[in-house]
Design a protein around this motif. Structure first.
Motif, PDB file in Angstrom:
ATOM      1  N   SER A 114      -8.974 -29.546   0.881  1.00 41.30           N
ATOM      2  CA  SER A 114      -9.438 -29.871   1.007  1.00 41.30           C
ATOM      3  C   SER A 114     -10.655 -30.398   1.771  1.00 41.30           C
ATOM      4  O   SER A 114     -11.780 -29.675   1.170  1.00 41.30           O
ATOM      5  N   ALA A 115     -10.439 -30.283   3.069  1.00 41.84           N
ATOM      6  CA  ALA A 115     -11.157 -30.003   4.004  1.00 41.84           C
ATOM      7  C   ALA A 115     -12.188 -28.841   4.072  1.00 41.84           C
ATOM      8  O   ALA A 115     -13.576 -28.914   4.348  1.00 41.84           O
ATOM      9  N   LEU A 116     -11.358 -27.858   4.311  1.00 43.14           N
ATOM     10  CA  LEU A 116     -12.598 -26.662   3.903  1.00 43.14           C
ATOM     11  C   LEU A 116     -13.636 -26.739   2.495  1.00 43.14           C
ATOM     12  O   LEU A 116     -14.309 -25.701   2.819  1.00 43.14           O
ATOM     13  N   HIS A 117     -12.772 -26.648   1.347  1.00 38.58           N
ATOM     14  CA  HIS A 117     -13.569 -26.792   0.409  1.00 38.58           C
ATOM     15  C   HIS A 117     -14.950 -27.419   1.059  1.00 38.58           C
ATOM     16  O   HIS A 117     -15.725 -27.163   0.158  1.00 38.58           O
ATOM     17  N   ALA A 118     -14.850 -28.440   1.198  1.00 42.12           N
ATOM     18  CA  ALA A 118     -16.303 -29.681   1.438  1.00 42.12           C
ATOM     19  C   ALA A 118     -17.055 -28.327   2.507  1.00 42.12           C
ATOM     20  O   ALA A 118     -18.261 -28.876   2.851  1.00 42.12           O
ATOM     21  N   CYS A 119     -16.884 -26.992   2.969  1.00 44.13           N
ATOM     22  CA  CYS A 119     -18.092 -26.276   3.545  1.00 44.13           C
ATOM     23  C   CYS A 119     -18.724 -25.252   3.367  1.00 44.13           C
ATOM     24  O   CYS A 119     -19.172 -24.739   3.776  1.00 44.13           O
ATOM     25  N   LEU A 120     -17.760 -25.368   1.317  1.00 44.95           N
ATOM     26  CA  LEU A 120     -18.013 -24.255   1.582  1.00 44.95           C
ATOM     27  C   LEU A 120     -19.886 -24.240   0.225  1.00 44.95           C
ATOM     28  O   LEU A 120     -20.037 -25.958  -0.232  1.00 44.95           O
ATOM     29  N   VAL A 121     -20.507 -23.204   0.672  1.00 38.74           N
ATOM     30  CA  VAL A 121     -21.903 -23.059   0.193  1.00 38.74           C
ATOM     31  C   VAL A 121     -21.779 -22.242  -1.043  1.00 38.74           C
ATOM     32  O   VAL A 121     -21.180 -20.760  -0.428  1.00 38.74           O
ATOM     33  N   PRO A 122     -22.059 -22.093  -2.002  1.00 38.21           N
ATOM     34  CA  PRO A 122     -22.237 -20.537  -3.106  1.00 38.21           C
ATOM     35  C   PRO A 122     -23.154 -20.245  -2.269  1.00 38.21           C
ATOM     36  O   PRO A 122     -24.536 -20.146  -1.731  1.00 38.21           O
ATOM     37  N   GLN A 123     -22.919 -18.511  -1.928  1.00 38.85           N
ATOM     38  CA  GLN A 123     -23.950 -17.097  -1.671  1.00 38.85           C
ATOM     39  C   GLN A 123     -24.918 -17.455  -2.657  1.00 38.85           C
ATOM     40  O   GLN A 123     -26.511 -17.138  -1.732  1.00 38.85           O
ATOM     41  N   SER A 124     -25.396 -18.105  -3.376  1.00 38.60           N
ATOM     42  CA  SER A 124     -26.027 -17.632  -4.738  1.00 38.60           C
ATOM     43  C   SER A 124     -26.787 -18.483  -4.385  1.00 38.60           C
ATOM     44  O   SER A 124     -28.350 -18.758  -4.308  1.00 38.60           O
ATOM     45  N   ALA A 125     -26.934 -19.833  -2.907  1.00 41.96           N
ATOM     46  CA  ALA A 125     -27.990 -20.702  -3.079  1.00 41.96           C
ATOM     47  C   ALA A 125     -28.551 -21.048  -1.356  1.00 41.96           C
ATOM     48  O   ALA A 125     -29.373 -21.361  -1.247  1.00 41.96           O
ATOM     49  N   VAL A 126     -27.919 -19.690  -0.788  1.00 38.85           N
ATOM     50  CA  VAL A 126     -28.348 -19.711   0.974  1.00 38.85           C
ATOM     51  C   VAL A 126     -29.258 -18.398   0.837  1.00 38.85           C
ATOM     52  O   VAL A 126     -29.650 -17.768  -0.433  1.00 38.85           O
ATOM     53  N   GLU A 127     -29.743 -18.874   2.244  1.00 38.39           N
ATOM     54  CA  GLU A 127     -30.705 -17.656   2.647  1.00 38.39           C
ATOM     55  C   GLU A 127     -30.775 -17.801   3.826  1.00 38.39           C
ATOM     56  O   GLU A 127     -29.514 -18.280   4.883  1.00 38.39           O
ATOM     57  N   HIS A 128     -30.623 -16.506   4.666  1.00 36.95           N
ATOM     58  CA  HIS A 128     -29.913 -15.459   5.393  1.00 36.95           C
ATOM     59  C   HIS A 128     -31.110 -15.791   6.769  1.00 36.95           C
ATOM     60  O   HIS A 128     -32.289 -15.233   5.906  1.00 36.95           O
ATOM     61  N   SER A 129     -31.328 -16.002   8.326  1.00 39.22           N
ATOM     62  CA  SER A 129     -31.525 -15.401   9.033  1.00 39.22           C
ATOM     63  C   SER A 129     -30.995 -14.082  10.014  1.00 39.22           C
ATOM     64  O   SER A 129     -29.692 -13.463   9.888  1.00 39.22           O
ATOM     65  N   VAL A 130     -32.049 -13.075  10.715  1.00 39.25           N
ATOM     66  CA  VAL A 130     -30.767 -12.180  11.682  1.00 39.25           C
ATOM     67  C   VAL A 130     -29.816 -12.962  12.519  1.00 39.25           C
ATOM     68  O   VAL A 130     -30.384 -14.001  12.824  1.00 39.25           O
ATOM     69  N   PRO A 131     -28.752 -12.361  12.199  1.00 32.20           N
ATOM     70  CA  PRO A 131     -27.839 -12.984  13.074  1.00 32.20           C
ATOM     71  C   PRO A 131     -27.635 -13.483  14.303  1.00 32.20           C
ATOM     72  O   PRO A 131     -27.240 -14.566  14.585  1.00 32.20           O
ATOM     73  N   THR A 132     -28.600 -13.106  15.249  1.00 29.99           N
ATOM     74  CA  THR A 132     -28.245 -13.351  16.647  1.00 29.99           C
ATOM     75  C   THR A 132     -29.932 -13.259  17.092  1.00 29.99           C
ATOM     76  O   THR A 132     -30.751 -12.299  16.462  1.00 29.99           O
ATOM     77  N   ARG A 133     -30.482 -13.804  18.324  1.00 28.93           N
ATOM     78  CA  ARG A 133     -31.868 -14.075  18.388  1.00 28.93           C
ATOM     79  C   ARG A 133     -31.270 -12.358  19.819  1.00 28.93           C
ATOM     80  O   ARG A 133     -30.520 -11.892  20.682  1.00 28.93           O
ATOM     81  N   ILE A 134     -31.915 -11.387  18.817  1.00 28.12           N
ATOM     82  CA  ILE A 134     -31.320  -9.618  19.373  1.00 28.12           C
ATOM     83  C   ILE A 134     -32.538  -9.743  20.613  1.00 28.12           C
ATOM     84  O   ILE A 134     -33.675  -9.648  20.725  1.00 28.12           O
ATOM     85  N   GLY A 135     -31.851  -9.334  22.180  1.00 28.18           N
ATOM     86  CA  GLY A 135     -32.870  -9.319  23.410  1.00 28.18           C
ATOM     87  C   GLY A 135     -33.037  -8.152  23.127  1.00 28.18           C
ATOM     88  O   GLY A 135     -35.258  -7.694  23.472  1.00 28.18           O
ATOM     89  N   ASP A 136     -32.176  -6.392  22.926  1.00 27.22           N
ATOM     90  CA  ASP A 136     -32.894  -5.722  22.646  1.00 27.22           C
ATOM     91  C   ASP A 136     -32.395  -4.434  21.548  1.00 27.22           C
ATOM     92  O   ASP A 136     -30.821  -5.280  21.577  1.00 27.22           O
ATOM     93  N   TYR A 137     -32.894  -3.764  21.147  1.00 31.32           N
ATOM     94  CA  TYR A 137     -32.575  -3.008  19.783  1.00 31.32           C
ATOM     95  C   TYR A 137     -32.692  -1.648  20.055  1.00 31.32           C
ATOM     96  O   TYR A 137     -33.791  -1.528  20.587  1.00 31.32           O
ATOM     97  N   THR A 138     -31.522  -1.187  20.127  1.00 32.06           N
ATOM     98  CA  THR A 138     -31.789   0.223  20.449  1.00 32.06           C
ATOM     99  C   THR A 138     -30.651   1.341  19.452  1.00 32.06           C
ATOM    100  O   THR A 138     -30.248   1.017  18.752  1.00 32.06           O
TER     101      THR A 138
END
Lengths: 441, 441
Positions: A114-138
């Protein structure tokens, strides 16, 4: 890395979409990203993909359903970037993964469900950002097939530089222009020198390319001056993603002697939203070896574990969806397919090489593998290879078009997944980007 | 850039150390950095050098002595990094500079003098940090003399690549290993291939070098995809510093084909504490031109203002202080001296080139100019040039030692200043770093 109960292919979730055959995100995967409900202006926060849903880690953290190290890790992941989670290291990553696995399993306690269910958001309804603050990219350069294919275009007599079989070669990329999958970009301007011309011209790129790559994110870093031994390298790697290192070949080939690629690359680099953890990839580790008649790794790049399971067998494909595909409502054409297992160096070797001079890696840094081209023509990871430097037309069967390089309106889609009998499918989702026309001027 | 009352060489401060002949930091300079009282663990905050003191901008901001845009700028500069100040742009930088100039002038109001006096910290009592959070660090390659000198070592038949006279060439450097002047570093390990050898060896660098460079910091950035026209370039440049791009030549020359320098450079880059603003440098701007018989800049890199005063006449010198210099208590030897005016491209051209493909620059980004070598042998900005690739012993007169490359215990000191009749001396202070022995293993 040994297998444990989270790799059990028979495990099932109470979330039915996680159990569907062919899903990229079964309960055995649990990749991490950063998201918000699309169009809401909410803060971005960490999330984990499961079936067709995202588990909101800020909501999980606030729910109190986790405890101990898993709760600490969820709290760290509740921020707009995952750097703090990545800095915590493998024990914390594992604690959170195992706690989410238990909470999502079909036999989880009803109050937890029940607790987890309340934490779900449909993937079709989300937008993403780059997952980290990238200090350096190699970005590395670790496919010998790509190196030979591209080398033939630039240096027909000597396609493979002598260092390739000794060094996991790399160059520094641009962190500021790493964008999340789905972000379009404008065809870049730049200087190019035509064969036989006496002066370069400045204008929109005429040889625009993609590069099929994987990326991996640094977990705990190293202090400036302190190398990372090969035996410890994977403790510093959080997980892997898909990466498209868009390239302006005409600009790149004119600029890159002697200091390497710069403006030919740094206008845009796309990454997939989801980072698949190294623990989730454990069933797909494969042996690594250089051919016996080629140079063997120097001792600092060699270890028994790296030889036994340094590779990762990730299936990869590149799709092209043109404006005509969209207008006709037909599926994109597949340009090529290969596996990451063909790379000449492993991610552990890349990381150890990067730090061998004491260069300090930091949590959230992004390392690219370089273009992934397999041993055959059909497995080439860039259009400059498929079109033999622009001399061969590549047919797009679904629309009747052809390509030598990318045209305005083309969307390139990278996909990756692991699959084999006796193990759950582990998917990476996709990494896509559309080429917009050059800005005037 | 036109001159104004802050450039008046006759201006004097009530702080007597600012009026001493030869000071790097008269009232006409007012360079920005980040500091704290040494050994206190206080937060770092912005400061401005004046004479032998630092003006604490957090204290100035709290004092209420400034108002309007100058007060806003001081508040932005009160943080542990100057990014927010740099993002504000030239009007804010000028407002703060002019307000501090007025408050420091000999005829300032007594209450202002009293307030400012309470904000002073002796330079001898402070420590510095890198003045911005550097998102990306880019290093250019814009001395034709350096390019020819080094090119002869690597490619005797073809020292200058054909793109040099058309493109301000650059590569991405490593932001994480940019350190503040005074930070020592360990001699790096790495792979090197000896001439004629069949396999490389891994070990401590045997050809360690410095590179005399200047750096400049980006002010307001540009959105991804949006170039910066040459006519607007200097609005995006806050100021300049000294920069030492330490280089492991044996590692660099083995690794750099085809993707450029990587581990041969990214173990350490040193910057000076003080950023001299472009406004302070206005009296020292000089005309820019390529020789008439060489390629002229393409239109996107050309402007009347750039031709009229795109250059900057900064005097530069390199000093070497070995362990023996310190043991004997003798002054360091001067290895070379030159001027920044000899560069083949201007900082405006470098910035415009960097963004011409839409690459997004961000406030606080650091751009290096590349090694600054003048037209004569004595003006070479790296020891690989002075020692002709390690074949000529360089005498250190003060100790009787010689060098071909740097040895453990060597401290390299870069100094820079502007000086001419009819203008105040504008100094950059110094940028120093000591080579520590390689870490075992």
């Amino acid at each position: 890395m040994t297998l444990n109960h989270t790799h059990d292919p028979a495990a099932r979730s109470w979330l039915t979409s996680a159990n569907e055959p062919g899903t990229d995100f079964p309960i055995q995967n649990l990749p991490f990203g950063v998201f918000r409900r699309r169009g809401t202006g909410e803060p971005f926060r960490g999330g984990v993909a499961i079936g067709d849903q995202v588990i909101d880690l800020a909501a999980v953290s606030a729910s109190g359903v986790l405890d101990g190290l898993a709760a600490d890790a969820a709290r760290a992941a509740a921020q707009p970037a995952l750097n703090d989670l990545l800095a915590m290291g493998p024990a914390a990553w594992r604690a959170l993964r195992h706690a989410l696995f238990a909470a999502l399993r079909h036999d989880a306690d009803a109050t937890v469900v029940s607790a987890l269910h309340a934490c779900l958001v449909p993937q079709s309804a989300v937008e993403h950002s780059v997952p980290t603050r990238i200090g350096d990219y190699t970005d590395f350069y670790t496919s010998i097939h790509h190196a030979r294919n591209v080398g033939r275009v630039i240096r027909p007599d000597d396609p493979l530089t002598p260092n390739f079989q000794w060094i996991p070669i790399a160059y520094h990329g641009r962190a500021s222009s790493v964008v999340i999958s789905g972000t379009p970009f404008h065809r870049p301007h730049g200087q190019a020198m035509a064969p036989g011309a006496s002066a370069p011209v400045y204008g929109p790129c005429r040889r625009l390319d993609y590069e099929l790559e994987m990326g991996f994110y640094v977990g705990p870093g190293n202090a400036l001056g302190q190398p990372i031994p090969i035996g410890e390298a994977e403790q510093h790697i959080f997980g892997m993603c898909l990466l498209n290192d868009w390239s302006a070949r005409d600009h790149q080939f004119w600029e890159m002697a002697p200091l390497g690629p710069f403006l030919g690359k740094n206008f845009c680099t796309s990454v997939s939203p989801w980072i698949v953890t190294m623990e989730a990839l454990a069933p797909y580790r494969v042996p690594f070896a250089h051919p016996a008649d080629e140079p063997q790794p120097l001792p600092y790049l060699d270890s028994a574990a790296n030889s036994a399971q340094g590779g990762v067998d990730v299936q990869l494909e590149v799709l092209l969806e043109s404006a005509q595909h969209r207008a006709k409502g037909v599926a994109p054409d597949r340009l090529s397919a290969t596996s990451f297992r063909h790379q000449y160096w492993t991610i552990a070797q890349m990381l150890t090489q990067h730090a061998n001079n004491g260069c300090n890696l930091q949590p959230g840094d992004l390392l690219g593998t370089g273009t992934i081209s397999g041993p055959t023509y059909e497995e080439a990871g860039a259009i400059v290879e498929l079109s033999l430097g622009g001399t061969r037309q590549i047919p797009l069967a679904a629309t009747g078009e052809t390509r030598t390089f990318l045209e305005d309106g083309d969307t390139v889609v990278l996909r990756g997944w692991c699959e084999k009998p006796g193990a759950a499918r582990i998917g990476f989702g996709e990494c896509r980007g559309e080429v917009l026309p050059a800005i005037a001027g």
